[in-house]
Design a protein around this motif. Structure first.
Motif, PDB file in Angstrom:
ATOM      1  N   ILE A  52     -23.018  46.287  -0.183  1.00 17.93           N
ATOM      2  CA  ILE A  52     -22.208  47.503  -0.151  1.00 17.93           C
ATOM      3  C   ILE A  52     -21.498  47.749  -1.465  1.00 17.93           C
ATOM      4  O   ILE A  52     -20.959  48.831  -1.709  1.00 17.93           O
ATOM      5  CB  ILE A  52     -21.197  47.429   1.020  1.00 17.93           C
ATOM      6  N   GLY A  53     -21.477  46.733  -2.355  1.00 19.99           N
ATOM      7  CA  GLY A  53     -20.819  46.904  -3.642  1.00 19.99           C
ATOM      8  C   GLY A  53     -20.262  45.601  -4.168  1.00 19.99           C
ATOM      9  O   GLY A  53     -20.467  44.523  -3.595  1.00 19.99           O
ATOM     10  N   SER A  54     -19.545  45.690  -5.284  1.00 16.82           N
ATOM     11  CA  SER A  54     -18.945  44.518  -5.910  1.00 16.82           C
ATOM     12  C   SER A  54     -17.597  44.889  -6.501  1.00 16.82           C
ATOM     13  O   SER A  54     -17.331  46.064  -6.785  1.00 16.82           O
ATOM     14  CB  SER A  54     -19.856  43.958  -7.008  1.00 16.82           C
ATOM     15  N   ILE A  55     -16.755  43.872  -6.681  1.00 18.62           N
ATOM     16  CA  ILE A  55     -15.432  44.064  -7.256  1.00 18.62           C
ATOM     17  C   ILE A  55     -15.311  43.147  -8.480  1.00 18.62           C
ATOM     18  O   ILE A  55     -15.525  41.939  -8.367  1.00 18.62           O
ATOM     19  CB  ILE A  55     -14.307  43.713  -6.255  1.00 18.62           C
ATOM     20  N   PRO A  56     -14.996  43.692  -9.652  1.00 18.41           N
ATOM     21  CA  PRO A  56     -14.876  42.841 -10.839  1.00 18.41           C
ATOM     22  C   PRO A  56     -13.656  41.930 -10.781  1.00 18.41           C
ATOM     23  O   PRO A  56     -12.636  42.272 -10.173  1.00 18.41           O
ATOM     24  CB  PRO A  56     -14.749  43.858 -11.984  1.00 18.41           C
ATOM     25  N   PHE A  57     -13.774  40.782 -11.426  1.00 16.86           N
ATOM     26  CA  PHE A  57     -12.630  39.874 -11.543  1.00 16.86           C
ATOM     27  C   PHE A  57     -11.510  40.581 -12.294  1.00 16.86           C
ATOM     28  O   PHE A  57     -11.739  41.223 -13.318  1.00 16.86           O
ATOM     29  CB  PHE A  57     -13.039  38.606 -12.289  1.00 16.86           C
ATOM     30  N   ASP A  58     -10.286  40.470 -11.778  1.00 21.24           N
ATOM     31  CA  ASP A  58      -9.151  41.156 -12.387  1.00 21.24           C
ATOM     32  C   ASP A  58      -7.878  40.351 -12.134  1.00 21.24           C
ATOM     33  O   ASP A  58      -7.442  40.223 -10.985  1.00 21.24           O
ATOM     34  CB  ASP A  58      -9.018  42.566 -11.797  1.00 21.24           C
ATOM     35  N   PRO A  59      -7.259  39.803 -13.186  1.00 22.57           N
ATOM     36  CA  PRO A  59      -6.004  39.047 -13.010  1.00 22.57           C
ATOM     37  C   PRO A  59      -4.894  39.876 -12.363  1.00 22.57           C
ATOM     38  O   PRO A  59      -3.966  39.313 -11.766  1.00 22.57           O
ATOM     39  CB  PRO A  59      -5.622  38.650 -14.445  1.00 22.57           C
ATOM     40  N   LEU A  60      -4.979  41.197 -12.470  1.00 19.93           N
ATOM     41  CA  LEU A  60      -3.953  42.047 -11.866  1.00 19.93           C
ATOM     42  C   LEU A  60      -3.941  41.938 -10.346  1.00 19.93           C
ATOM     43  O   LEU A  60      -2.906  42.149  -9.708  1.00 19.93           O
ATOM     44  CB  LEU A  60      -4.177  43.510 -12.264  1.00 19.93           C
ATOM     45  N   ILE A  61      -5.091  41.605  -9.768  1.00 16.39           N
ATOM     46  CA  ILE A  61      -5.146  41.446  -8.313  1.00 16.39           C
ATOM     47  C   ILE A  61      -4.283  40.270  -7.879  1.00 16.39           C
ATOM     48  O   ILE A  61      -3.506  40.362  -6.915  1.00 16.39           O
ATOM     49  CB  ILE A  61      -6.601  41.276  -7.838  1.00 16.39           C
ATOM     50  N   GLN A  62      -4.388  39.149  -8.586  1.00 17.73           N
ATOM     51  CA  GLN A  62      -3.560  37.979  -8.262  1.00 17.73           C
ATOM     52  C   GLN A  62      -2.086  38.296  -8.447  1.00 17.73           C
ATOM     53  O   GLN A  62      -1.240  37.867  -7.653  1.00 17.73           O
ATOM     54  CB  GLN A  62      -3.959  36.794  -9.139  1.00 17.73           C
ATOM     55  N   LYS A  63      -1.755  39.071  -9.474  1.00 17.24           N
ATOM     56  CA  LYS A  63      -0.356  39.451  -9.684  1.00 17.24           C
ATOM     57  C   LYS A  63       0.158  40.312  -8.533  1.00 17.24           C
ATOM     58  O   LYS A  63       1.318  40.187  -8.122  1.00 17.24           O
ATOM     59  CB  LYS A  63      -0.217  40.198 -11.014  1.00 17.24           C
ATOM     60  N   SER A  64      -0.696  41.175  -8.006  1.00 20.33           N
ATOM     61  CA  SER A  64      -0.272  42.008  -6.881  1.00 20.33           C
ATOM     62  C   SER A  64      -0.038  41.168  -5.629  1.00 20.33           C
ATOM     63  O   SER A  64       0.862  41.451  -4.835  1.00 20.33           O
ATOM     64  CB  SER A  64      -1.309  43.107  -6.609  1.00 20.33           C
ATOM     65  N   ILE A  65      -0.851  40.127  -5.455  1.00 23.54           N
ATOM     66  CA  ILE A  65      -0.658  39.221  -4.316  1.00 23.54           C
ATOM     67  C   ILE A  65       0.692  38.521  -4.426  1.00 23.54           C
ATOM     68  O   ILE A  65       1.442  38.415  -3.449  1.00 23.54           O
ATOM     69  CB  ILE A  65      -1.802  38.193  -4.245  1.00 23.54           C
ATOM     70  N   MET A  66       1.002  38.037  -5.621  1.00 24.32           N
ATOM     71  CA  MET A  66       2.280  37.355  -5.833  1.00 24.32           C
ATOM     72  C   MET A  66       3.457  38.307  -5.624  1.00 24.32           C
ATOM     73  O   MET A  66       4.521  37.903  -5.155  1.00 24.32           O
ATOM     74  CB  MET A  66       2.328  36.771  -7.241  1.00 24.32           C
ATOM     75  N   ALA A  67       3.253  39.578  -5.973  1.00 16.58           N
ATOM     76  CA  ALA A  67       4.322  40.567  -5.802  1.00 16.58           C
ATOM     77  C   ALA A  67       4.398  41.097  -4.375  1.00 16.58           C
ATOM     78  O   ALA A  67       5.331  41.835  -4.038  1.00 16.58           O
ATOM     79  CB  ALA A  67       4.102  41.733  -6.767  1.00 16.58           C
ATOM     80  N   GLN A  68       3.429  40.719  -3.525  1.00 15.69           N
ATOM     81  CA  GLN A  68       3.331  41.196  -2.145  1.00 15.69           C
ATOM     82  C   GLN A  68       3.284  42.727  -2.079  1.00 15.69           C
ATOM     83  O   GLN A  68       3.889  43.350  -1.227  1.00 15.69           O
ATOM     84  CB  GLN A  68       4.491  40.659  -1.295  1.00 15.69           C
ATOM     85  N   LYS A  69       2.542  43.287  -3.021  1.00 13.54           N
ATOM     86  CA  LYS A  69       2.294  44.722  -3.055  1.00 13.54           C
ATOM     87  C   LYS A  69       0.802  44.933  -3.235  1.00 13.54           C
ATOM     88  O   LYS A  69       0.174  44.287  -4.084  1.00 13.54           O
ATOM     89  CB  LYS A  69       3.037  45.376  -4.224  1.00 13.54           C
ATOM     90  N   PRO A  70       0.180  45.818  -2.474  1.00 10.30           N
ATOM     91  CA  PRO A  70      -1.266  46.024  -2.589  1.00 10.30           C
ATOM     92  C   PRO A  70      -1.680  46.444  -4.001  1.00 10.30           C
ATOM     93  O   PRO A  70      -0.983  47.198  -4.681  1.00 10.30           O
ATOM     94  CB  PRO A  70      -1.542  47.137  -1.572  1.00 10.30           C
TER      95      PRO A  70
END
Length: 279
Positions: free
Chosen positions: A217-235
């Motif tokens: 169905i698709g792919s998502i590129p690696f992005d350090p910003l995703i981990q930062k959003s997890i730590m911030a508890q914001k999507p």
């Protein structure tokens, strides 16, 4: 405006149920479930997220929500399902998981009726997204059997691919899943070429040994910003809407929100009756 229970006399919407699962933990399944749901909601769909992770429920954690009630309260008869739906600030609603749902395979008739009672009170949604636990446990398979479509999340790591094959094999061994739409989503890729290679390798193995292919169905590129959003508890879609990874998530959400050709149950009740059994 989020979806939710509707008053008497309102016409029921037809609801599409979508399972997000993985063969192993740590592949970004829960993060994708949250962000795909937000993307669909922003695309005009009324979305309900159900946390189906047995004993490790954390959809609410990623959105910094502290639920007063969870599905455990429903199992124990303290609340009905419509009373535990949580509206969020992101345009979708949440049913928080709890340890009670881990007893799903062992529910007695009384507890099962507690869950089934009043199911039809919840309607008006276009799509139900279920974030399952990782692996091939009985509860994960139950969710997959109850949903119309399943997305299996993997990364390019060999262990992730091996475990993804394991869950595909387990699912296809169940006769009820033959002909159901199994989708593949490749996360944390460094390029489109890597995503295509991963999908091709897994599809080759499943076609050869299981006689059924997987639709990527698709792919998502690696992005350090995703981990930062997890730590911030914001999507991620909220914090970093212009990121390339956010664009990919929106593209995948658009494809998954297309329910043409899918046999759609009429309500959340239809899904949960398939999940728990009608007794």
């Amino acid at each position: 405006m989020s979806g939710g229970p509707r008053g008497p006399g309102r016409r029921l919407k037809r609801m599409h149920s979508l399972c997000i699962t993985s063969g192993k933990g740590g592949v970004g399944k829960t993060t994708l479930a949250v962000n795909l749901g937000i993307a669909m909601a922003r695309g005009g769909k009324r979305v309900l997220l159900l946390d189906g992770d047995m004993g490790m429920a954390n959809l609410n954690v990623q959105m910094r929500i502290n639920p007063e009630f969870t599905i455990h309260d429903v199992v124990r008869g303290r609340k009905n399902l419509s009373q535990i739906v949580i509206p969020t600030e992101y345009g979708l609603d949440l049913i928080a998981g709890g340890s009670g749902i881990a007893e799903l395979s062992e529910l007695g008739e009384h507890e099962r009726q507690n869950v089934l009672h009043g199911l039809e009170e919840i309607h008006g949604y276009d799509i139900l997204i279920i974030d399952t636990g990782a692996g091939i446990g009985d509860n994960v398979i139950r969710f997959i059997l109850a949903a119309e479509r399943t997305v299996i999340v993997t990364t390019p790591e060999p262990t992730s691919l091996t475990d993804a094959y394991g869950i595909v094999k387990t699912v296809l061994a169940r006769r009820e899943t033959r002909g159901k739409a199994l989708k593949l989503l490749v996360n944390c890729v460094v390029s489109g070429a890597q995503a295509r290679d991963v999908a091709a390798r897994l599809n080759s193995v499943t076609s050869r040994f299981l006689h059924e292919g997987l639709d990527c169905i698709g792919s998502i590129p690696f992005d350090p910003l995703i981990q930062k959003s997890i730590m911030a508890q914001k999507p991620h879609l909220i914090l970093n809407p212009r990121a390339a990874s956010a664009r990919h998530i929106r593209e995948v959400a658009t494809r998954l929100a297309d329910d043409r050709g899918i046999g759609i149950k009429n309500s959340l009740g239809g899904f949960l009756r398939a999940l728990f059994g009608s007794g």
